[in-house]
Design a protein around this motif. Structure first.
Motif, PDB file in Angstrom:
ATOM      1  N   LEU A 220      -2.781  14.466  -3.570  1.00 18.42           N
ATOM      2  CA  LEU A 220      -1.538  14.507  -2.786  1.00 18.42           C
ATOM      3  C   LEU A 220      -1.841  14.384  -1.276  1.00 18.42           C
ATOM      4  O   LEU A 220      -1.172  13.631  -0.558  1.00 18.42           O
ATOM      5  N   ASP A 221      -2.879  15.091  -0.841  1.00 17.35           N
ATOM      6  CA  ASP A 221      -3.293  15.004   0.577  1.00 17.35           C
ATOM      7  C   ASP A 221      -3.664  13.576   0.944  1.00 17.35           C
ATOM      8  O   ASP A 221      -3.314  13.073   2.004  1.00 17.35           O
ATOM      9  N   MET A 222      -4.403  12.937   0.030  1.00 20.83           N
ATOM     10  CA  MET A 222      -4.844  11.569   0.303  1.00 20.83           C
ATOM     11  C   MET A 222      -3.638  10.625   0.427  1.00 20.83           C
ATOM     12  O   MET A 222      -3.565   9.805   1.355  1.00 20.83           O
ATOM     13  N   ALA A 223      -2.702  10.784  -0.510  1.00 25.42           N
ATOM     14  CA  ALA A 223      -1.509   9.920  -0.479  1.00 25.42           C
ATOM     15  C   ALA A 223      -0.707  10.157   0.806  1.00 25.42           C
ATOM     16  O   ALA A 223      -0.225   9.199   1.434  1.00 25.42           O
ATOM     17  N   ASN A 224      -0.583  11.420   1.208  1.00 31.16           N
ATOM     18  CA  ASN A 224       0.140  11.725   2.455  1.00 31.16           C
ATOM     19  C   ASN A 224      -0.569  11.127   3.661  1.00 31.16           C
ATOM     20  O   ASN A 224       0.063  10.587   4.577  1.00 31.16           O
ATOM     21  N   ASN A 225      -1.898  11.220   3.637  1.00 26.43           N
ATOM     22  CA  ASN A 225      -2.700  10.657   4.722  1.00 26.43           C
ATOM     23  C   ASN A 225      -2.504   9.136   4.812  1.00 26.43           C
ATOM     24  O   ASN A 225      -2.364   8.577   5.895  1.00 26.43           O
ATOM     25  N   VAL A 226      -2.480   8.487   3.644  1.00 32.93           N
ATOM     26  CA  VAL A 226      -2.277   7.031   3.604  1.00 32.93           C
ATOM     27  C   VAL A 226      -0.899   6.693   4.181  1.00 32.93           C
ATOM     28  O   VAL A 226      -0.760   5.757   4.979  1.00 32.93           O
TER      29      VAL A 226
ATOM     30  N   ILE B 285       0.848  -1.205   0.000  1.00 30.42           N
ATOM     31  CA  ILE B 285       0.000   0.000   0.000  1.00 30.42           C
ATOM     32  C   ILE B 285       0.883   1.255   0.000  1.00 30.42           C
ATOM     33  O   ILE B 285       0.569   2.255  -0.648  1.00 30.42           O
ATOM     34  N   ALA B 286       2.023   1.160   0.688  1.00 23.84           N
ATOM     35  CA  ALA B 286       2.958   2.289   0.723  1.00 23.84           C
ATOM     36  C   ALA B 286       3.451   2.601  -0.696  1.00 23.84           C
ATOM     37  O   ALA B 286       3.562   3.773  -1.095  1.00 23.84           O
ATOM     38  N   VAL B 287       3.725   1.534  -1.453  1.00 27.21           N
ATOM     39  CA  VAL B 287       4.181   1.719  -2.839  1.00 27.21           C
ATOM     40  C   VAL B 287       3.085   2.404  -3.655  1.00 27.21           C
ATOM     41  O   VAL B 287       3.347   3.313  -4.451  1.00 27.21           O
ATOM     42  N   ILE B 288       1.845   1.990  -3.416  1.00 27.59           N
ATOM     43  CA  ILE B 288       0.718   2.592  -4.140  1.00 27.59           C
ATOM     44  C   ILE B 288       0.610   4.086  -3.794  1.00 27.59           C
ATOM     45  O   ILE B 288       0.358   4.920  -4.667  1.00 27.59           O
ATOM     46  N   ALA B 289       0.829   4.403  -2.532  1.00 29.92           N
ATOM     47  CA  ALA B 289       0.760   5.813  -2.111  1.00 29.92           C
ATOM     48  C   ALA B 289       1.806   6.636  -2.860  1.00 29.92           C
ATOM     49  O   ALA B 289       1.523   7.743  -3.341  1.00 29.92           O
ATOM     50  N   VAL B 290       3.018   6.066  -2.970  1.00 29.21           N
ATOM     51  CA  VAL B 290       4.094   6.782  -3.685  1.00 29.21           C
ATOM     52  C   VAL B 290       3.716   6.953  -5.148  1.00 29.21           C
ATOM     53  O   VAL B 290       3.845   8.041  -5.731  1.00 29.21           O
ATOM     54  N   ASN B 291       3.206   5.862  -5.765  1.00 32.39           N
ATOM     55  CA  ASN B 291       2.829   5.943  -7.185  1.00 32.39           C
ATOM     56  C   ASN B 291       1.678   6.921  -7.412  1.00 32.39           C
ATOM     57  O   ASN B 291       1.607   7.569  -8.448  1.00 32.39           O
ATOM     58  N   SER B 292       0.784   6.991  -6.412  1.00 28.14           N
ATOM     59  CA  SER B 292      -0.323   7.961  -6.527  1.00 28.14           C
ATOM     60  C   SER B 292       0.227   9.377  -6.576  1.00 28.14           C
ATOM     61  O   SER B 292      -0.289  10.234  -7.311  1.00 28.14           O
TER      62      SER B 292
END
Lengths: 204, 245
Positions: free
Chosen positions: A172-178, A150-157
């Protein structure tokens, strides 16, 4: 803490609490994964990669929940077993005390039988604890793998974010939140593992 | 073991209960915890059979090290027979309980926990700056018996007063007072021994400002249902086994 059984119980209960908190955060991840899917649908073809990420994200977050439920249930069962052992140990301690004041020939048969089975009980408990330990460590490792994915997905997002135009800031906010949630889950898993490591199973 | 916040402001009240894994033959109980900052008080911690699920539920709310106070309203096993196990896991903890029962409660096993005997007239406890009152409820049902009143939250932990016997899947709050009466009636008629004690308690309870009344069995009363309970309890004849004898 008075004895080894008490320490075992406390360690497992504290690990269980940490995993409960990890489970609660993992639930938020599934909500977040649905939000990402909604974003992807709204943006459409301009960020096609986002739709793929969203579907992976949903799958991994579902897995994380399933694993969190499994480890939570495992630790609760183990906590109950641990208290049961502890009570048995207290009972055996009382039997030992009573036997000191009774002539050996007069010790009731049921007491002799109970104390005679003590070693078998200890061996069985040790085997159960080791099996539990293997199960929970495997599950925790698998959970960590999921969370890392999931961390990888956050980075790719974040990489995809610039392609989303007006949605850039929100994504970007969502990815940071994740990433924050992942960091918290990892901390809880590591703390739980540390509690599990406190238990000295060899001398159980 | 389910846990639910029933009050949350500067401090919290949490109820633990409705344990689906509880052995069928033992009566269902509500355990409560008051948390103020790093200070936690466990009210009527429960029987020995509930120790494991209670311990697991508590550490999900607060670090175990924060539980420094226990309260036992009276001496019954469903209230405090877990004491011998709490004694081993809590460091520097104090049990607040009626003076009358000290010699009896110690039979549950108590080597490390301190016993703070509550005198008949009651007293107070400070929980990180929050003052809670031990409210006398003698003979309701036990001859040495206390409730706990929280003036800040307007909560009365009423022990066996207001108790109902219900399955473990029951709601946590009273939803329809009239429908709830049959679940409480026999409990109060048979377990409560004294009409004089009951009427004295009702008169004193009416002088308190109560938003919620939390019994040790059954459902929580809130709002107007608290007054409805006081009215109902006041007119109820208790100690009924004497008439049958």
């Amino acid at each position: 803490m008075e004895n080894h059984s008490t320490q075992q119980t406390i360690a497992i209960v504290k690990a269980s609490a940490e995993l409960h908190h990890a489970q609660q955060i993992a639930r938020s991840l599934t909500i977040s994964s649905k939000n990402l899917r909604t974003f992807a649908m709204r943006i459409g073809q301009t960020a096609a990669g986002l739709a793929i990420l969203a579907s992976f994200y949903e799958e991994f977050s579902r897995n994380a929940i399933t694993l969190a439920n499994k480890v939570s249930s495992l630790t609760l069962t183990s906590a109950k077993d641990s208290v049961e052992d502890w009570r048995t140990e207290l009972f055996e301690g009382q039997l030992d005390k009573a036997c000191l004041t009774i002539e050996p020939d007069s010790v009731p048969l049921t007491v002799q039988q109970h104390l005679g089975k003590r070693q078998l009980r200890i061996d069985t408990n040790r085997a159960n604890l080791l099996a539990f330990d293997r199960d929970i460590r495997d599950s925790l490792l698998e959970m960590k793998k999921n969370i890392r994915s999931i961390a990888v997905i956050a980075v790719n997002s974040k990489i995809e974010a610039p392609k989303t135009g007006e949605h850039y800031g929100a994504l970007l906010d969502m990815a940071n939140n994740v990433e924050d949630m992942i960091s918290l889950i990892m901390t809880h898993i590591d703390t739980a593992t540390a509690y599990l490591n406190q238990r000295n199973l060899k001398s159980a | 073991m389910k846990s639910q916040k029933v009050y949350s402001d500067k401090h919290r009240w949490i109820v633990f209960g409705r344990d689906p894994d509880k052995p069928d033959q033992i009566i269902d109980t509500n355990q409560y915890m008051v948390v103020n900052g790093e200070h936690a008080l466990l009210l009527d911690p429960g029987g020995i059979e509930l120790f494991a699920p209670m311990l697991s539920a508590i550490v999900k709310e607060v670090p175990l090290e924060n539980v420094k106070h226990l309260f036992a309203s009276h001496q019954d096993p469903d209230i405090i027979s877990s004491l011998g196990l709490w004694d081993q896991v809590l460091d520097d903890a104090t049990l607040h309980s009626p003076w009358l029962w000290e010699g009896f409660i110690r039979h549950f096993g108590m080597k490390r926990i301190q016993y703070a005997a509550i005198p008949d007239e009651g007293g107070t406890i400070e929980l990180g700056g929050l003052t809670l009152e031990f409210f006398p409820a003698h003979y309701l049902h036990s001859s040495g018996n206390f409730n706990v009143y929280d003036p800040a939250a307007k909560i009365l932990f009423s022990g066996d007063i207001g108790a109902a016997i219900e399955p473990t899947d029951s709601p946590m709050f009273v939803e329809n007072f009239d429908e709830h009466i049959p679940k409480m009636k026999m409990f109060h008629e048979r377990w409560m021994p004294s009409n004089a004690a009951k009427n004295d308690w009702v008169a004193r309870a009416r002088a308190l400002d109560i938003d919620m009344m939390l019994p040790q069995h059954g459902r929580i009363f809130k709002g107007d249902d608290v007054q409805r309970f006081l009215d109902w309890f006041e007119q109820l004849e208790v100690g009924t086994a004497v008439d049958r004898g």
